[in-house]
Design a protein around this motif. Structure first.
Motif, PDB file in Angstrom:
ATOM      1  N   GLU A   1       3.732   0.385   8.069  1.00  0.00           N
ATOM      2  CA  GLU A   1       2.652  -0.428   7.508  1.00  0.00           C
ATOM      3  C   GLU A   1       3.183  -1.286   6.355  1.00  0.00           C
ATOM      4  OE1 GLU A   1      -0.985   1.631   6.997  1.00  0.00           O
ATOM      5  OE2 GLU A   1      -2.012  -0.102   6.173  1.00  0.00           O
TER       6      GLU A   1
ATOM      7  N   LEU B   1     -11.758   4.239  -3.285  1.00  0.00           N
ATOM      8  CA  LEU B   1     -10.935   3.303  -4.065  1.00  0.00           C
ATOM      9  C   LEU B   1     -11.757   2.199  -4.722  1.00  0.00           C
ATOM     10  CD1 LEU B   1      -9.935   0.229  -3.060  1.00  0.00           C
ATOM     11  CD2 LEU B   1      -8.958   1.540  -1.238  1.00  0.00           C
TER      12      LEU B   1
ATOM     13  N   ASP C   1       0.841  -1.203   0.000  1.00  0.00           N
ATOM     14  CA  ASP C   1       0.000   0.000   0.000  1.00  0.00           C
ATOM     15  C   ASP C   1       0.871   1.246   0.000  1.00  0.00           C
ATOM     16  OD1 ASP C   1       0.893  -0.435   2.618  1.00  0.00           O
ATOM     17  OD2 ASP C   1      -0.852   0.508   3.520  1.00  0.00           O
TER      18      ASP C   1
HETATM   19  C1  BGC Z   1      -4.117   1.158   3.778  1.00  0.00           C
HETATM   20  C2  BGC Z   1      -4.981   1.014   2.573  1.00  0.00           C
HETATM   21  C3  BGC Z   1      -5.956  -0.060   2.866  1.00  0.00           C
HETATM   22  C4  BGC Z   1      -6.795   0.411   4.002  1.00  0.00           C
HETATM   23  C5  BGC Z   1      -7.931  -0.491   4.366  1.00  0.00           C
HETATM   24  C6  BGC Z   1      -4.948   1.577   4.924  1.00  0.00           C
HETATM   25  O1  BGC Z   1      -4.195   1.690   6.088  1.00  0.00           O
HETATM   26  O2  BGC Z   1      -3.055   2.005   3.563  1.00  0.00           O
HETATM   27  O3  BGC Z   1      -4.206   0.856   1.469  1.00  0.00           O
HETATM   28  O4  BGC Z   1      -6.658  -0.522   1.785  1.00  0.00           O
HETATM   29  O5  BGC Z   1      -5.996   0.689   5.121  1.00  0.00           O
HETATM   30  O6  BGC Z   1      -8.340  -0.348   5.644  1.00  0.00           O
END
Ligand code: BGC
Length: 923
Positions: free
Chosen positions: A504, A734, A498
Motif C-alpha cells: 500500500e 481517526l 499511511d
Molecule cells: C489506510 C488508511 C486510510 C484508509 C481509508 C487504509 O487502507 O491504511 O490509512 O486512511 O485505508 O480507507
C-alpha cells in the motif's frame, strides 16, 4: 557623549512604552544578537531553486531580554570572496526598517537558470545597533523554463501490458566524456524515473536515496540538481545512472486497485559545465549514451524487494574507458507529461543505523534477527562465501508464536531482498530501489552461521530536521511519544504515507488532515507538507473532486469530505506553525473549486457525503477491523457537515487574508447554513446529545464551535458522560481522534486527556506498549485483529495527542493572529497527577522551551522565548502576588509586563529571553 546617552535613554523609553514592558538593559555576559540558520525557501543551502523570487529567512540568537530586530540588510553576491568583502553585487537590500525575519522575498535583479549565489544577513536591534553578519549561506537556481532543457528522455520501453512481473531489472546508463579545461562549476540536473542513482567516475553523487521525490508524473516531474564540480577531473570522465521502478513503473498493475502507472523507467539528464575561462559545455542524455538491463539488479520493486546478483556486476561501469560495446543504444522515449520542477523539500537519506539485538536460528539455516525497533529502511548485509550463494532477507513487523515471521498483514508484498555473492572475500550490500517496514528479519541461505554483525539496519526517511522534544513525569506518555516519533519519521517518503510495509504505502489524506499539526512540533516539515498540498491540487479533477490518496497512485475520487479536507486544513496549520502563507495562496483556487464541488451535494443544509466514516473506531470484538456497534459510530452526515463547516471557516479566513472579501462573505453564509442544519437535525437541546451520542458526534461540533452557546456545557457534559460509560477509554476513530484532546482540555477536563493518554488497557496507546509496540498501530486491537488491514506502523491513531502534549501540557502554541511563533502563547496545563513536563520546539524564530515542575502548590516554570518573538504567558498562580520571576516580584522583573489575572493564572507579556517563574497554585 551626553547627547548619545540621552538618545539611548529616549529610545529605551520609546521602546518600552510601546511594548509596555519593564525596561531591559543588556547585562554582563550577554552576547549581542546574531542572525543564524539562514534559510532559502525554508531549506538550508538548497540547490535547484525554481522560484523566481526565493524567500529568505533567518533566526536570531543571543541578545538581552526582549531582543528584537528593527531592521535588516541582506547581501547576495556572485562569489564567496565578494560576500566576504561585504559586496552584494547581485543584490544589496540596503538597510530595511522591518522586523521581518521569515520569508523575506529576494528582490534583486532576475536570477538566471543555474545561477549560484552566496548570501548573508545582518540585523539591527532596538538601539539601532547592527549585529554581526550571519555566516554565509548559498542557494543555486534550477532550470527555470522548459526551454532550458535540451536533454532528451532516454530509456528502454517495452509493452507494459506484456510484462507480467512488476519487478523489472534496473536500467544502467552510461556515457564517457572529456574535460579539457579547468572547471569553475559543474551541475547535473537529472530526473531519473521512477528512482535513480547518479555516479561519476565510479563514485555515487550525493547522499540522497530513493530519489527523486514522488509526484503525479502527468502533472509535475521532479528533477534533482547535483553540484558535481569536485567530482570532475581533467581528461577522461564518465557519468553513470541506475534507474529503478519506484512508483513510476508501479509496483502493481492497474488491476484491482486501479494503481496509476506511468511507463517504463527513463532518464532526462543535463550537465552544465562552466569553465574557469568563462566558456561552458553541456552534456545531455541522448542516443550517445549506452544502456544495459543485464546488470546485477535483476529485479526491483518497492513492495516486493530487490534482487542483486553480484556476479553480474559491471566492474568500473561508471569509470571512463569502460567497455560498453555490448550495451545497447537507448531509445528516445516519450517523457512524462508533467512540468519539470525542483522538489524543494528535504531529500530522503539514510538517517541512522541500528544494530540487531538478537539473532536466533529457528530452523536449520533460518535465522531471525530482532532489530529491537519497528523501523523503516533496509539492511546492509555483510557476507563472505562462495560465488553464487544466494542470501535472502525477508522483513516483518512481528513474529508468530513459533518465532517465525508474521507476514499475513503484509498482504501481497513479498518484501524479500536477495543477494547473490560474487565470491572471493567480504562483500557488503544494501538495496537501492526498495524499502521495508520491519522489526524482524528472516535470513536464509547465509553461508555458515550469521552473527549479529552480518546485518545493520539502515533507517531511511525524508531527512527532515528534528524540531522538538517532549518528556513528562509519566512514563507511559514518554514511551508512547517515542513510538510516535519513530512512526512519523518512518512514514515520511516525500509524502506522508499511511504505512511502510504492506502493498500500500499511500498518501491517505484523512490520516494527516489535522494530525499533521502535532508532527510539526517534532520535525521541521513545512517543505514536505507544502509539497503534499500541491500533490493534492495536482490530484484534483476538473469538476473539483480530490482523490482520497495523493499523489493519486490509487485514484480514489469517492465524493468524500473528511479526507480531502486536508487540502484546506493543512495550509492553515503551515501558516500558524511556520508563518508560511504560500500554501494558502498557491492552492486557494483549488480549494475554492473543491468547496464548490462539495457544495453541489448539500441537501437540507447538511453535507450527506462521507466515504469511510470515523475510520477505525475501537471495536469491542478483538478480531474485527471495524466496530459495528451503532452506539460507537458517528453518522456520516455529521462527519461531512462538521468537517465542511470547519473548512468553510478556514476558507473565510484565507479569503480575507487574500483580500477576497466576496468569497469570504460567501463562505461565511454557507457555514452559517450548515451550523443551523446540523443543530436542527442532530442536536437534542434538552439532553445535549448529538444524534446517538458517540464520542465523535459531540467532539466535532464542539471542536469547530458549532454548538449553540447555551447548550455547549450540556453537550460537553454528555461527552464526558459517554467517555465515562466507555470506562474512560478512547471511543473515536481517526476523524474524531484528531480533535478529542483539544476539546477536552479547552473545556476544562485535561484530567480526562491524561487518563486516556496513560491508559494501559484496551483501547489505548498504552495497550499497544504492553503488546510490544515500538510504533503506533493502525488498529486499536492491532495484536488480535484481522490481518487484512493491520499495519504495525501507522500514524493516524495518534490523533491530536502530540498537539496536546506540546500546545497544552508544555503550553507552547503559535498565535494564529501573528503566526509562525512570532508571537507565542505559553500556557501550561497541569493534567492529572503529572508533576513535571518539558518540551523544546525549534520554531522558525528559534528555540522555544518550557519546563515546569509542580510540588504541592508550588509551581516553577522555566521558559525560553527566541529573539524577535514575544509571548503572552499564563503563569498558573492563585494570585499575582505569589508570582516571582528569577526571585523578583513580577512587577519588578525585567522585560515582563503584567496583563491581567484570569481564573488560576497571572497573564504576562514578555519579550525574548529565559525566564524562571515561581508561583503558588490556587489549589
Ligand atoms: C489506510 C488508511 C486510510 C484508509 C481509508 C487504509 O487502507 O491504511 O490509512 O486512511 O485505508 O480507507
Amino acid at each position: 557623549m551626553r547627547q548619545y546617552l540621552l538618545l539611548i535613554a529616549m529610545m529605551l523609553v520609546a521602546i518600552f512604552t510601546t511594548s509596555g514592558c519593564a525596561p531591559v538593559t543588556p547585562g554582563s555576559g550577554e552576547t549581542a544578537m546574531t542572525p543564524s540558520e539562514p534559510r532559502c525557501e525554508y531549506l538550508a543551502n538548497p540547490g535547484g531553486v525554481d522560484v523566481a523570487s526565493p524567500r529568505l529567512s533567518w533566526e536570531i540568537v543571543g541578545g538581552p531580554r526582549s531582543a528584537r530586530q528593527t531592521a535588516y540588510q541582506v547581501l547576495v553576491a556572485s562569489s564567496a570572496d565578494l560576500l566576504a568583502q561585504d559586496q552584494g553585487d547581485v543584490w544589496d537590500s540596503g538597510k530595511v526598517d522591518s522586523d521581518q525575519s521569515i520569508g523575506v522575498n529576494y528582490a534583486g535583479p532576475a536570477l538566471r537558470s543555474g545561477q549560484n549565489v552566496y548570501w548573508k544577513v545582518r540585523v539591527w536591534d532596538q538601539l539601532d545597533q547592527p549585529a554581526p553578519w550571519s555566516k554565509p549561506a548559498t542557494w543555486s537556481m534550477g532550470l527555470l523554463s522548459a526551454g532550458d532543457w535540451s536533454a532528451k528522455w532516454i530509456g528502454k520501453d517495452e509493452d507494459e501490458t506484456k510484462l507480467t512481473d512488476r519487478r523489472l531489472p534496473a536500467r544502467w546508463l552510461r556515457r564517457d566524456f572529456t574535460i579539457d579545461k579547468p572547471v569553475g562549476r559543474a551541475v547535473v540536473y537529472m530526473s531519473g524515473l521512477g528512482l535513480s542513482e547518479l555516479q561519476i567516475n565510479g563514485q555515487k553523487v550525493g547522499d540522497e536515496v530513493l530519489s527523486p521525490a514522488l509526484s503525479d508524473y502527468t502533472k509535475h516531474v521532479f528533477y534533482v540538481a547535483h553540484d558535481v564540480t569536485s567530482q570532475l577531473k581533467p581528461g577522461a570522465n564518465a557519468l553513470g545512472v541506475i534507474l529503478g521502478n519506484g512508483r513510476f513503473f508501479a509496483p502493481r498493475d492497474s488491476v484491482g486497485r486501479n494503481t496509476a502507472t506511468y511507463g517504463l523507467p527513463k532518464l532526462l539528464l543535463q550537465m552544465h559545465v562552466e569553465f574557469a575561462d568563462g566558456g561552458s559545455q553541456d552534456l545531455i542524455s541522448d542516443q550517445t549514451w549506452k544502456l544495459s538491463t543485464a546488470g546485477p539488479i535483476v529485479a526491483n520493486n518497492e513492495y516486493d524487494g530487490e534482487e542483486y546478483d553480484a556476479r553480474r556486476e559491471f566492474e568500473g561501469w561508471s569509470m571512463p574507458g569502460f567497455d560498453d560495446s555490448k550495451w545497447e543504444t537507448p531509445q528516445l522515449v516519450a517523457g512524462p507529461a508533467g512540468t519539470l520542477c525542483s522538489p524543494m523539500d528535504d531529500p530522503i537519506r539514510v538517517t541512522g543505523t541500528l544494530q540487531p539485538r538478537t539473532v536466533k536460528e529457528i530452523q536449520p539455516g533460518v535465522f531471525i534477527y530482532d532489530m529491537g525497533q519497528n523501523m523503516v529502511g533496509w539492511c546492509r548485509l555483510k557476507v563472505s562465501g562462495p560465488a553464487g550463494t544466494a542470501v535472502s532477507m525477508r522483513f516483518a513487523e512481528s513474529l508468530n508464536p513459533d518465532g517465525s515471521l508474521y507476514v499475513a498483514n503484509l498482504r501481497k508484498a513479498k518484501v524479500t531482498d536477495i543477494y547473490t555473492l560474487r565470491g572471493g572475500g567480504v562483500e557488503t550490500w544494501s538495496p537501492r530501489f526498495t524499502y521495508h517496514g520491519f522489526r524482524y528479519v528472516e535470513m536464509k541461505g547465509f553461508p555458515g552461521k550469521p552473527g549479529l554483525d552480518a546485518i545493520q539496519g539502515c533507517i531511511v526517511n525524508d531527512d527532515v530536521p528534528s524540531a522538538g522534544d517532549f518528556a513528562c513525569s509519566d512514563n507511559t506518555i514518554n514511551q508512547v511519544y517515542r513510538n510516535i516519533v519513530w512512526g512519523v519519521r518512518g512514514n515520511y517518503r516525500s509524502m506522508p504515507t499511511d504505512c511502510p510495509q504492506r502493498d500500500e504505502r499511500q498518501g491517505w489524506l484523512g490520516d494527516r488532515a489535522a494530525e499533521s499539526r502535532g508532527e510539526s512540533y517534532i520535525f521541521r516539515n513545512d517543505p514536505l507538507y507544502a509539497k503534499w498540498v500541491r500533490d493534492m491540487s495536482d490530484a484534483q479533477r476538473a469538476d473539483g473532486n480530490v482523490s482520497d490518496v495523493c499523489p493519486a497512485f490509487w485514484p480514489l475520487y469517492t465524493d468524500n469530505v473528511t479526507w480531502p479536507s486536508a487540502m484546506v486544513i493543512i495550509p492553515g496549520a503551515l501558516c500558524d506553525l511556520y508563518g508560511d502563507t504560500q500554501p494558502i495562496a498557491r492552492n486557494y483556487p483549488a480549494m475554492v473549486k473543491w468547496v464548490d464541488y462539495v457544495n453541489t451535494f448539500i441537501k437540507d443544509d447538511l453535507v450527506p457525503i462521507d466515504k469511510y466514516g470515523d475510520w477505525c473506531v475501537p471495536p469491542a470484538d478483538p478480531k474485527v477491523i471495524h466496530s459495528t456497534d451503532p452506539a460507537q459510530l458517528t453518522a456520516k452526515p455529521i462527519l461531512g457537515t462538521t468537517y465542511f463547516y470547519h473548512c468553510l471557516t478556514l476558507m473565510e479566513q484565507y479569503a480575507t487574508m487574500l483580500g477576497r472579501t466576496g468569497d469570504a462573505w460567501r463562505f461565511r453564509l454557507m457555514a452559517a447554513q450548515l451550523k443551523k442544519g446540523l443543530n436542527d437535525k442532530y442536536l437534542n437541546r434538552q439532553t445535549g446529545v448529538y444524534d446517538n451520542g458517540a464520542q465523535t458526534s459531540s467532539v466535532l461540533p464542539l471542536a469547530f464551535d458549532m454548538t449553540p452557546p447555551d447548550v455547549k456545557q450540556r453537550v460537553f457534559d454528555q461527552l464526558i458522560a459517554k467517555i465515562e460509560k466507555d470506562n474512560y477509554h478512547i471511543g473515536t476513530g481517526l476523524v474524531g481522534g484528531q480533535w478529542l484532546n483539544r476539546v477536552l482540555s479547552d473545556n476544562g477536563r485535561a484530567d480526562v486527556c491524561y487518563r486516556l493518554a496513560t491508559n494501559r488497557t484496551y483501547p489505548s496507546w498504552g495497550y499497544m506498549l504492553d503488546h510490544n509496540a515500538t510504533t503506533i498501530w493502525e488498529l486499536w486491537n492491532g495484536n488480535t485483529a484481522d490481518p487484512a488491514m493491520n499495519s504495525g506502523n501507522h500514524v493516524m491513531l495518534v490523533g491530536d495527542l502530540v498537539t496536546w502534549l506540546y500546545e497544552y501540557v508544555a503550553g507552547i502554541a503559535p498565535d494564529p493572529q501573528i503566526p509562525g511563533f512570532k508571537h507565542i502563547l505559553m500556557r501550561p496545563t497541569i493534567a492529572g497527577d503529572m508533576t513535571w513536563a518539558k518540551a523544546t520546539h525549534h520554531s522558525p524564530y528559534g528555540q522555544i522551551a518550557s519546563e515546569w515542575h509542580r510540588n504541592g502548590k508550588a509551581f516553577d516554570w522555566k521558559i525560553e522565548i527566541p529573539a524577535n518573538s514575544t509571548a503572552t504567558v499564563w503563569v498558573p498562580a492563585g494570585s499575582e502576588a505569589s508570582v516571582r520571576e528569577s526571585g523578583l516580584k513580577i512587577a519588578d522583573a525585567a522585560g515582563v509586563k503584567v496583563l491581567r489575572s484570569e481564573a488560576g493564572f497571572t497573564v504576562l507579556e514578555v519579550g525574548s529571553g529565559n525566564y524562571e517563574f515561581e508561583s503558588a497554585l490556587a489549589k
